[in-house]
Motif scaffolding. Structure first.
Motif, PDB file in Angstrom:
ATOM      1  N   VAL A 174     -10.382  -4.824   8.902  1.00  0.00           N
ATOM      2  CA  VAL A 174      -8.950  -4.697   9.190  1.00  0.00           C
ATOM      3  C   VAL A 174      -8.452  -6.016   9.761  1.00  0.00           C
ATOM      4  O   VAL A 174      -9.065  -6.582  10.671  1.00  0.00           O
ATOM      5  CB  VAL A 174      -8.668  -3.556  10.186  1.00  0.00           C
ATOM      6  N   ASN A 175      -7.339  -6.524   9.212  1.00  0.00           N
ATOM      7  CA  ASN A 175      -6.775  -7.787   9.680  1.00  0.00           C
ATOM      8  C   ASN A 175      -6.388  -7.706  11.159  1.00  0.00           C
ATOM      9  O   ASN A 175      -5.816  -6.710  11.596  1.00  0.00           O
ATOM     10  CB  ASN A 175      -5.544  -8.151   8.840  1.00  0.00           C
ATOM     11  N   GLU A 207      -2.824  -6.723  11.828  1.00  0.00           N
ATOM     12  CA  GLU A 207      -2.557  -5.301  11.606  1.00  0.00           C
ATOM     13  C   GLU A 207      -3.044  -4.469  12.785  1.00  0.00           C
ATOM     14  O   GLU A 207      -2.386  -3.500  13.194  1.00  0.00           O
ATOM     15  CB  GLU A 207      -3.237  -4.841  10.316  1.00  0.00           C
ATOM     16  N   CYS A 256       2.658  -9.239   9.597  1.00  0.00           N
ATOM     17  CA  CYS A 256       1.749  -8.612   8.629  1.00  0.00           C
ATOM     18  C   CYS A 256       2.324  -8.661   7.215  1.00  0.00           C
ATOM     19  O   CYS A 256       1.599  -8.934   6.243  1.00  0.00           O
ATOM     20  CB  CYS A 256       1.480  -7.162   9.027  1.00  0.00           C
ATOM     21  N   GLY A 301       0.710 -10.484   3.899  1.00  0.00           N
ATOM     22  CA  GLY A 301       0.172  -9.478   2.995  1.00  0.00           C
ATOM     23  C   GLY A 301      -0.928  -8.629   3.609  1.00  0.00           C
ATOM     24  O   GLY A 301      -1.909  -8.303   2.934  1.00  0.00           O
ATOM     25  N   VAL A 318      -0.419  -5.543   5.197  1.00  0.00           N
ATOM     26  CA  VAL A 318       0.071  -4.194   5.493  1.00  0.00           C
ATOM     27  C   VAL A 318      -0.690  -3.200   4.632  1.00  0.00           C
ATOM     28  O   VAL A 318      -0.448  -3.057   3.437  1.00  0.00           O
ATOM     29  CB  VAL A 318       1.582  -4.077   5.219  1.00  0.00           C
ATOM     30  N   CYS A 319      -1.668  -2.503   5.233  1.00  0.00           N
ATOM     31  CA  CYS A 319      -2.435  -1.483   4.517  1.00  0.00           C
ATOM     32  C   CYS A 319      -3.091  -0.570   5.541  1.00  0.00           C
ATOM     33  O   CYS A 319      -3.316  -0.963   6.689  1.00  0.00           O
ATOM     34  CB  CYS A 319      -3.498  -2.110   3.607  1.00  0.00           C
ATOM     35  N   TRP A 320      -3.410   0.664   5.108  1.00  0.00           N
ATOM     36  CA  TRP A 320      -4.043   1.618   6.016  1.00  0.00           C
ATOM     37  C   TRP A 320      -5.528   1.314   6.113  1.00  0.00           C
ATOM     38  O   TRP A 320      -6.165   0.963   5.123  1.00  0.00           O
ATOM     39  CB  TRP A 320      -3.852   3.043   5.513  1.00  0.00           C
ATOM     40  N   SER A 328      -9.586   2.119   6.357  1.00  0.00           N
ATOM     41  CA  SER A 328     -10.401   3.063   5.597  1.00  0.00           C
ATOM     42  C   SER A 328     -10.535   4.372   6.348  1.00  0.00           C
ATOM     43  O   SER A 328     -10.448   4.420   7.579  1.00  0.00           O
ATOM     44  CB  SER A 328     -11.792   2.466   5.346  1.00  0.00           C
ATOM     45  N   ARG A 362     -10.411   4.559  11.006  1.00  0.00           N
ATOM     46  CA  ARG A 362      -9.153   5.171  11.446  1.00  0.00           C
ATOM     47  C   ARG A 362      -9.289   5.754  12.853  1.00  0.00           C
ATOM     48  O   ARG A 362      -8.355   5.669  13.657  1.00  0.00           O
ATOM     49  CB  ARG A 362      -8.710   6.241  10.461  1.00  0.00           C
TER      50      ARG A 362
END
Length: 356
Positions: free
Chosen positions: A61-62, A65, A246, A250, A252-254, A256, A261
């Protein structure tokens, strides 16, 4: 209130007659503990150090983020408290300082997350928590406070400690010894030593320190505000700020499903607890003792680094950490000495030790 009058609160840090400060006085009267601020700051260090472990461990995860998720954890619990206590959301007379606190705090946190990801955990923590020493520089620039021989000595001690921790090739040459030794895998340690020097991790850590130094001053200027007002503004503005960052890179993503999570949720909860405890500690205690208590973060970082990542710091990191921690403790001791009566024998001894 005119902007120049609002910014003048940097000097005195108080406003008499603030209704929002009455809740704090009630807490002080009910909790008869002289070390309440120290205890709150130490607990804050525990939660923040665990946040840094999560940031370093979530490699998929970035970091930017992760900063966004952290600010969600700061914002959501603060809103019900703000509504329940009926505090003004964006109080007049504090707006400029609130915006500055949000910008400085958000930028510093994003830089610290980057540093945690690209440096050994303890090394990054030591550099970032040298913040109180650099407060003297900004106090001289913005508040026109005198810069004494004591400040010069502690600043140079801190800079020397940072150099020992980061070991830049310009000073130590290309054959830089590894900053950590893998306890369980000597081959992994050798591979680590062969990696090229990553300058951006130390640059991010040092930059985070400079932004953090301003946050100390800003939070003291906001000491009469209810903590929910500070945290609601900080969480909302910081969330928008980090989402923009973010989106621009680039990221921006959920995360895993499963472990990642859950760790993001824990990161948000620990962030809220750490932030609220730090805010409360600075409202019930002077910045000097709080700075000493916050050094516990460095101790926690060394423990977590060995426990979770199997990395033991080498002599350079340990000696550099000792230099930085000594500077922070001396700085806090000076703050404490300034509060003692002038005729106090303890103050006279401390003045000799602290080069006052």
């Amino acid at each position: 209130m005119p902007e120049n009058l609002e910014l003048h609160q940097f000097v005195d840090g108080t406003r008499t007659g603030d209704i929002s400060n009455q809740w704090l006085e009630r807490i002080k009267s009910r909790v008869k503990c002289p070390y309440l601020g120290i205890i709150l700051a130490t607990l804050s260090s525990l939660f923040f150090s665990l946040c840094s472990v999560i940031v370093k461990g979530l490699v998929d995860v970035n970091p930017m983020e992760l900063a966004s998720f952290r600010f969600v954890g700061v914002l959501l619990p603060a809103i019900p408290i703000l509504i329940y206590t009926r505090q003004p959301v964006f109080p007049e007379g504090k707006r400029v300082i609130l915006l500055l606190r949000c910008f400085m705090g958000t930028t510093g946190l994003m830089l610290s997350f980057y540093a945690f990801r690209h440096m050994p955990l303890a090394d990054a923590s030591v550099i970032i928590f040298s913040t109180p020493v650099f407060v003297a520089i900004f106090a001289r620039v913005f508040l026109k406070e005198p810069c004494t021989l004591f400040n010069v000595v502690t600043i140079n001690m801190t800079l020397l400690g940072v150099v020992l921790i980061t070991r830049p090739p310009l000073v130590f040459g290309d054959a830089v010894p590894p900053s950590v030794v893998d306890i369980s895998d000597s081959a992994a340690s050798e591979r680590y030593a062969e990696k090229s020097y990553d300058i951006w991790g130390p640059v991010a850590a040092i930059s985070s320190t400079l932004f953090g130094a301003n946050v100390y001053i800003l939070l003291r200027a906001l000491k009469n505000l209810h903590f929910s007002v500070i945290m609601t503004n900080f969480g909302a503005i910081a969330l928008v700020y980090t989402l923009i960052v973010c989106g621009s890179i680039g990221a921006v993503c959920w995360p895993s499903c499963g472990r990642d999570r859950w760790l993001v949720v824990v990161l948000a909860i620990f962030s809220f607890l750490g932030q609220i405890l730090l805010t409360l500690s600075l409202q019930v205690e002077q910045a000097g003792p709080v700075a000493i208590a916050r050094c516990a973060d460095i101790v926690f970082a060394f423990i977590w680094q060995m426990m979770f990542f199997g990395e033991a710091p080498n002599a350079y990191s340990l000696f550099g950490a000792l230099m930085v921690v000594s500077s922070v403790i001396l700085t806090a001791m000076k703050k404490w000495a300034m509060t003692l009566p002038r005729e106090s024998s303890l103050r006279k001894r401390l003045r000799l030790i602290l080069l006052e």
